[in-house]
Design a protein around this motif. Sequence first.
Motif, PDB file in Angstrom:
ATOM      1  N   UNK A 155     -16.015   3.061  -7.210  1.00  0.00           N
ATOM      2  CA  UNK A 155     -14.946   3.594  -8.058  1.00  0.00           C
ATOM      3  C   UNK A 155     -13.586   3.412  -7.408  1.00  0.00           C
ATOM      4  N   UNK A 156     -13.489   3.750  -6.117  1.00  0.00           N
ATOM      5  CA  UNK A 156     -12.225   3.580  -5.402  1.00  0.00           C
ATOM      6  C   UNK A 156     -11.799   2.116  -5.379  1.00  0.00           C
ATOM      7  N   UNK A 157     -12.762   1.213  -5.147  1.00  0.00           N
ATOM      8  CA  UNK A 157     -12.434  -0.203  -5.092  1.00  0.00           C
ATOM      9  C   UNK A 157     -11.839  -0.695  -6.388  1.00  0.00           C
ATOM     10  N   UNK A 158     -12.484  -0.335  -7.515  1.00  0.00           N
ATOM     11  CA  UNK A 158     -11.990  -0.757  -8.825  1.00  0.00           C
ATOM     12  C   UNK A 158     -10.692  -0.054  -9.186  1.00  0.00           C
ATOM     13  N   UNK A 159     -10.598   1.241  -8.861  1.00  0.00           N
ATOM     14  CA  UNK A 159      -9.408   2.008  -9.246  1.00  0.00           C
ATOM     15  C   UNK A 159      -8.195   1.625  -8.411  1.00  0.00           C
ATOM     16  N   UNK A 160      -8.362   1.560  -7.088  1.00  0.00           N
ATOM     17  CA  UNK A 160      -7.213   1.300  -6.218  1.00  0.00           C
ATOM     18  C   UNK A 160      -6.744  -0.150  -6.322  1.00  0.00           C
ATOM     19  N   UNK A 161      -7.662  -1.090  -6.037  1.00  0.00           N
ATOM     20  CA  UNK A 161      -7.276  -2.506  -6.100  1.00  0.00           C
ATOM     21  C   UNK A 161      -6.911  -2.899  -7.529  1.00  0.00           C
ATOM     22  N   UNK A 162      -7.664  -2.375  -8.499  1.00  0.00           N
ATOM     23  CA  UNK A 162      -7.379  -2.704  -9.888  1.00  0.00           C
ATOM     24  C   UNK A 162      -6.029  -2.193 -10.337  1.00  0.00           C
ATOM     25  N   UNK A 163      -5.666  -0.996  -9.919  1.00  0.00           N
ATOM     26  CA  UNK A 163      -4.369  -0.430 -10.294  1.00  0.00           C
ATOM     27  C   UNK A 163      -3.226  -1.245  -9.702  1.00  0.00           C
ATOM     28  N   UNK A 164      -3.371  -1.674  -8.448  1.00  0.00           N
ATOM     29  CA  UNK A 164      -2.345  -2.504  -7.806  1.00  0.00           C
ATOM     30  C   UNK A 164      -2.168  -3.816  -8.568  1.00  0.00           C
ATOM     31  N   UNK A 165      -3.290  -4.420  -8.984  1.00  0.00           N
ATOM     32  CA  UNK A 165      -3.232  -5.710  -9.664  1.00  0.00           C
ATOM     33  C   UNK A 165      -2.716  -5.572 -11.092  1.00  0.00           C
ATOM     34  N   UNK A 166      -3.286  -4.624 -11.847  1.00  0.00           N
ATOM     35  CA  UNK A 166      -2.949  -4.491 -13.265  1.00  0.00           C
ATOM     36  C   UNK A 166      -1.495  -4.075 -13.462  1.00  0.00           C
TER      37      UNK A 166
ATOM     38  N   UNK B 142       1.019  -5.177 -11.995  1.00  0.00           N
ATOM     39  CA  UNK B 142       1.922  -6.332 -11.909  1.00  0.00           C
ATOM     40  C   UNK B 142       1.075  -7.577 -11.703  1.00  0.00           C
ATOM     41  N   UNK B 143       0.621  -8.178 -12.808  1.00  0.00           N
ATOM     42  CA  UNK B 143      -0.334  -9.283 -12.742  1.00  0.00           C
ATOM     43  C   UNK B 143       0.333 -10.567 -12.256  1.00  0.00           C
ATOM     44  N   UNK B 144       0.460 -10.678 -10.913  1.00  0.00           N
ATOM     45  CA  UNK B 144       1.070 -11.846 -10.289  1.00  0.00           C
ATOM     46  C   UNK B 144       0.272 -12.219  -9.049  1.00  0.00           C
ATOM     47  N   UNK B 145       0.652 -13.361  -8.454  1.00  0.00           N
ATOM     48  CA  UNK B 145       0.037 -13.810  -7.211  1.00  0.00           C
ATOM     49  C   UNK B 145       0.237 -12.787  -6.097  1.00  0.00           C
ATOM     50  N   UNK B 146       1.424 -12.227  -6.000  1.00  0.00           N
ATOM     51  CA  UNK B 146       1.702 -11.239  -4.950  1.00  0.00           C
ATOM     52  C   UNK B 146       0.877  -9.968  -5.136  1.00  0.00           C
ATOM     53  N   UNK B 147       0.720  -9.532  -6.393  1.00  0.00           N
ATOM     54  CA  UNK B 147      -0.089  -8.341  -6.660  1.00  0.00           C
ATOM     55  C   UNK B 147      -1.546  -8.595  -6.296  1.00  0.00           C
ATOM     56  N   UNK B 148      -2.032  -9.812  -6.576  1.00  0.00           N
ATOM     57  CA  UNK B 148      -3.398 -10.185  -6.195  1.00  0.00           C
ATOM     58  C   UNK B 148      -3.572 -10.100  -4.684  1.00  0.00           C
ATOM     59  N   UNK B 149      -2.622 -10.660  -3.938  1.00  0.00           N
ATOM     60  CA  UNK B 149      -2.704 -10.633  -2.474  1.00  0.00           C
ATOM     61  C   UNK B 149      -2.644  -9.199  -1.954  1.00  0.00           C
ATOM     62  N   UNK B 150      -1.800  -8.363  -2.564  1.00  0.00           N
ATOM     63  CA  UNK B 150      -1.691  -6.962  -2.137  1.00  0.00           C
ATOM     64  C   UNK B 150      -2.989  -6.213  -2.400  1.00  0.00           C
ATOM     65  N   UNK B 151      -3.617  -6.461  -3.561  1.00  0.00           N
ATOM     66  CA  UNK B 151      -4.885  -5.796  -3.888  1.00  0.00           C
ATOM     67  C   UNK B 151      -5.978  -6.199  -2.913  1.00  0.00           C
ATOM     68  N   UNK B 152      -6.074  -7.497  -2.589  1.00  0.00           N
ATOM     69  CA  UNK B 152      -7.091  -7.960  -1.656  1.00  0.00           C
ATOM     70  C   UNK B 152      -6.826  -7.444  -0.240  1.00  0.00           C
ATOM     71  N   UNK B 153      -5.554  -7.359   0.139  1.00  0.00           N
ATOM     72  CA  UNK B 153      -5.217  -6.821   1.458  1.00  0.00           C
ATOM     73  C   UNK B 153      -5.631  -5.353   1.565  1.00  0.00           C
TER      74      UNK B 153
END
Length: 459
Positions: A398-409, A411-422
Amino acid sequence: MLAPLALAQFICSFAGSNMNVMINDISHDLNTTVQGVQVAITVFLLVMAALMIPGGKATDRFGRKRCFLVGLVVYGIGAILSAVAPGLGVLILGNSIFEGVGTALLIPPVYILTTLLYTDLTSRARAFGVIMAAGGVGAAAGPLIGGLITSAISWRAAFVFQALVIALIIALSRTIEDPLPADPDRRFDVRGAVLSAGGLVLVVMGILAADDNLGLMLGLLVAGLLVLAWFVHWIRSEERAGREPLLSTGLFRDRTSNLGLVTQNAQWLLLMGTSFTVATYLQVVRGYDAIETGVIFTAATLGVLASSLAAERLARRVPQRTLIIAGFALAIVGIGILIALVAGNPSPWAFAPGLLLIGLGLGVMLTPSVNVVQSAFPEDQQGEISGLSRSVSNLGSTFGTAIAGTILVANLTQNAYAAAMATLAFGALAGLVTATRLPRTATTGAAPADPPPQPPGAR
């Protein structure tokens, strides 16, 4: 007897990740948004996490096989409702609520029955290896299988597939025998169940509110933590009064088990967070369809499958602590490669090396973490520890989907993707540090692997 248990873990893990490749299809068909689909996925994982402890406790009162079968039926109803959902509300009811409740009822018996039926270290490690491999492959292959079904038929057919697998599991479950009788007089702590579930729900809702309202997010997080503190106070007061609480505080007195629970949480945070983040990025930002997204995830599936199949042989030769450390190290390297290659390469195959390493790492460490925790307690505590273990793991999802997903959703950009994975890499690093604190000499938990028999209904 192992087949229906492993299939049950497979389909529940599959359900947690297969919707990731249907985000565009579901949002278009149901006239909703990417964030709406994220909420459905997260609520499913949250319901599992919130109800897993009560679900594990219920097995003592009503019997492990009975809870397993009831959970399967509830799950199957949810899958059918999801398949015919006319809108997001019915999808959340079927997938997030019914399937979540069904999973919370059926998964604890999977781990309790495995521990009770396979009493020596070798057979138990083999059985858990099969079950965790099924779970890992279900989560990793969910995007591929879901993508194939969605592209060939529709996203609704993926839920029909789940209902058919549930029917097969029910048929196979006739061979299962419950080693311990149910204890109808066993007390069930209703207030404790409400407090634990309510606290977890508020915390995750706070995370989901992060991109909308900072004040609301902080309010929900504080409220959730206060309710969880109330829960801890309640179970302690119940124990002092000589009554059986929902969760015994004695479960947290075993250092090895506590560390194993933290590694489980970090593993599933990494697995489900990566699945949602990469799948969403591929579909929404790069415009890939369901089948293309699923095929890219084949690398992770192969990694989990290869290392899971080798888990039994590795467990005989390598300490479980070492396997868990190695798994986190591989996953962290995989995330680094995933960020670096994707940033400078438009090819979809740039995702393959990183996903392969993450899959290999997860497959190596999933089984040892479970075995460390389950083997630390005797038979009469298997209901409690199984519920706690699965709750902690699903809370990680749940945390993985909520935290990383919230960061990505947000601001759907390359930088947001990198921030979510980091962010996921940071969670994996926390798991790695925790794993280094596991005892060097212990291969399982602190308690004997073959505990003395307990009388029926023993507390």
